[in-house]
Write an enzyme that holds these catalytic residues in place. Structure first.
Site, short mmCIF file in Angstrom:
data_model
loop_
_atom_site.label_atom_id
_atom_site.label_comp_id
_atom_site.label_asym_id
_atom_site.label_seq_id
_atom_site.Cartn_x
_atom_site.Cartn_y
_atom_site.Cartn_z
N GLY A 12 -7.39 -4.54 7.69
CA GLY A 12 -7.17 -3.16 7.25
C GLY A 12 -7.69 -2.16 8.26
O GLY A 12 -8.34 -1.18 7.91
N ALA A 13 -7.35 -2.39 9.54
CA ALA A 13 -7.99 -1.63 10.61
C ALA A 13 -7.12 -0.51 11.17
O ALA A 13 -7.45 0.06 12.20
CB ALA A 13 -8.38 -2.57 11.75
N SER A 14 -6.05 -0.16 10.51
CA SER A 14 -5.16 0.86 11.05
C SER A 14 -5.61 2.28 10.73
O SER A 14 -5.14 3.24 11.34
CB SER A 14 -3.72 0.65 10.55
OG SER A 14 -3.65 0.83 9.14
N ARG A 15 -6.54 2.43 9.78
CA ARG A 15 -6.96 3.77 9.40
C ARG A 15 -8.32 3.72 8.72
O ARG A 15 -8.83 2.65 8.40
CB ARG A 15 -5.94 4.42 8.45
CG ARG A 15 -5.68 3.63 7.17
CD ARG A 15 -4.49 4.15 6.41
NE ARG A 15 -4.21 3.36 5.22
CZ ARG A 15 -4.71 3.59 4.02
NH1 ARG A 15 -5.53 4.62 3.85
NH2 ARG A 15 -4.40 2.83 2.99
N VAL A 60 -3.32 -9.64 3.19
CA VAL A 60 -4.53 -10.46 3.07
C VAL A 60 -4.56 -11.27 1.78
O VAL A 60 -5.36 -12.22 1.67
CB VAL A 60 -5.81 -9.61 3.17
CG1 VAL A 60 -5.95 -9.01 4.54
CG2 VAL A 60 -5.86 -8.55 2.07
N ASN A 86 -12.32 -5.82 5.56
CA ASN A 86 -12.31 -4.42 5.13
C ASN A 86 -11.09 -4.05 4.29
O ASN A 86 -11.16 -3.11 3.50
CB ASN A 86 -12.35 -3.52 6.38
CG ASN A 86 -11.98 -2.10 6.05
OD1 ASN A 86 -12.77 -1.34 5.51
ND2 ASN A 86 -10.74 -1.70 6.38
N TYR A 149 -11.19 -1.35 -9.61
CA TYR A 149 -11.63 -1.34 -8.22
C TYR A 149 -13.08 -1.81 -8.10
O TYR A 149 -13.42 -2.65 -7.28
CB TYR A 149 -11.48 0.07 -7.67
CG TYR A 149 -11.96 0.27 -6.25
CD1 TYR A 149 -11.16 -0.06 -5.17
CD2 TYR A 149 -13.22 0.83 -5.99
CE1 TYR A 149 -11.58 0.12 -3.87
CE2 TYR A 149 -13.65 1.02 -4.70
CZ TYR A 149 -12.83 0.67 -3.64
OH TYR A 149 -13.27 0.88 -2.35
N ALA A 152 -13.52 -5.61 -8.64
CA ALA A 152 -13.15 -6.40 -7.45
C ALA A 152 -14.25 -6.32 -6.40
O ALA A 152 -14.63 -7.33 -5.80
CB ALA A 152 -11.82 -5.90 -6.88
N LYS A 153 -14.77 -5.12 -6.18
CA LYS A 153 -15.79 -4.95 -5.14
C LYS A 153 -17.11 -5.61 -5.55
O LYS A 153 -17.86 -6.09 -4.68
CB LYS A 153 -15.99 -3.46 -4.85
CG LYS A 153 -14.80 -2.81 -4.15
CD LYS A 153 -14.54 -3.42 -2.78
CE LYS A 153 -13.53 -2.63 -1.97
NZ LYS A 153 -13.31 -3.19 -0.61
#
Length: 240
Positions: A12-15, A60, A86, A149, A152-153
């Site tokens: 998830g590294a594009s933003r 993922v 991430n 959310y 999950a975290k």
């Protein structure tokens, strides 16, 4: 701190936070595998800004895609030394009103994705490597609308501690960082509208920036983090 010669996967590294982490590890000398799901062009920008980097797309929550991610890292750079899980999505709403498919997707990306990547990391990461998961710190007044959310975290924190026990004998550390409210496009609209009020309630009088989280990840990824494992480190400015 130099990470020269080491290879990092950042999902998830594009933003947002993922981008900041990828760029920071690249600045510290690591080869970086910039993972993305849909933002191919943004991922390419991140890789270009780093220099020694490649982009790999995939979901993922799909085991085959995760295997390909690790295979690409090994094929390009010869191995994997650092893994930063991430990738995540945020779906809010009270538990009674969340559609089943939305709940399933949050769990699939935010928790199953970490599980699948952890399994691949256990196979491929070098001895004395680093696994760093991005969890979340949730302000008390946000729990009502971020139950799925948050669940999950919270699971990510348990996976982190469990994996630390399994990989510790190889010198591999496994930790999580838990950002509080952070200035990214995943910040809920109501929080964005009230960011000044949120910041006023924080000891440091501001909300987080992606670079704040990236700095802690860089510490855990480097040699100075060698005796920290099984921990969840809050990166929230004292707000949560």
């Amino acid at each position: 701190m130099s990470l020269s010669g080491r290879t990092a996967i950042v999902t998830g590294a594009s933003r947002g936070i993922g981008r900041a982490i990828a760029e920071r590890l690249g600045q510290d000398g690591a080869n970086v595998v910039v993972h993305y799901h849909v933002n191919k062009e943004l991922a390419a920008e991140v890789a270009q800004s780093i220099g020694t980097a490649i982009t790999v797309g995939g979901d993922v929550s799909d085991a085959a895609d995760v295997r390909l991610l690790y295979e690409a890292a090994r094929a390009e750079f010869g191995g994997v030394d650092i893994v930063v899980n991430n990738a995540g999505i945020g779906i809010g709403g009270p538990i009674p009103a969340i559609p089943e498919e939305a709940f399933d997707r949050v769990i699939a990306v935010n928790l199953r994705g970490v599980f699948l990547s952890s399994q691949e990391a256990a196979k491929h990461i070098t001895d004395n490597g680093r696994v760093i998961n991005v969890a979340a710190g949730l302000p008390r007044d946000a729990i009502e609308f971020l139950g799925a959310y948050g669940a999950a975290k919270a699971g990510v924190q348990v996976l982190t501690r469990s994996l630390a026990h399994h990989l510790g004998p190889r010198g591999i550390t496994v930790n999580a960082v838990a950002p509080g409210p952070t200035d990214t496009d995943m910040l809920p609209p109501d929080a964005r509208e009230n960011r000044d009020a949120i910041a006023a309630g924080a000891p440091l009088r501001r909300i987080g920036e992606p670079a704040d989280v990236a700095a802690v990840v860089a510490f855990l990824a480097g040699d100075d983090g060698r005796f920290v494992t099984g921990q969840t480190i809050a990166v929230d400015g004292g707000l949560v």
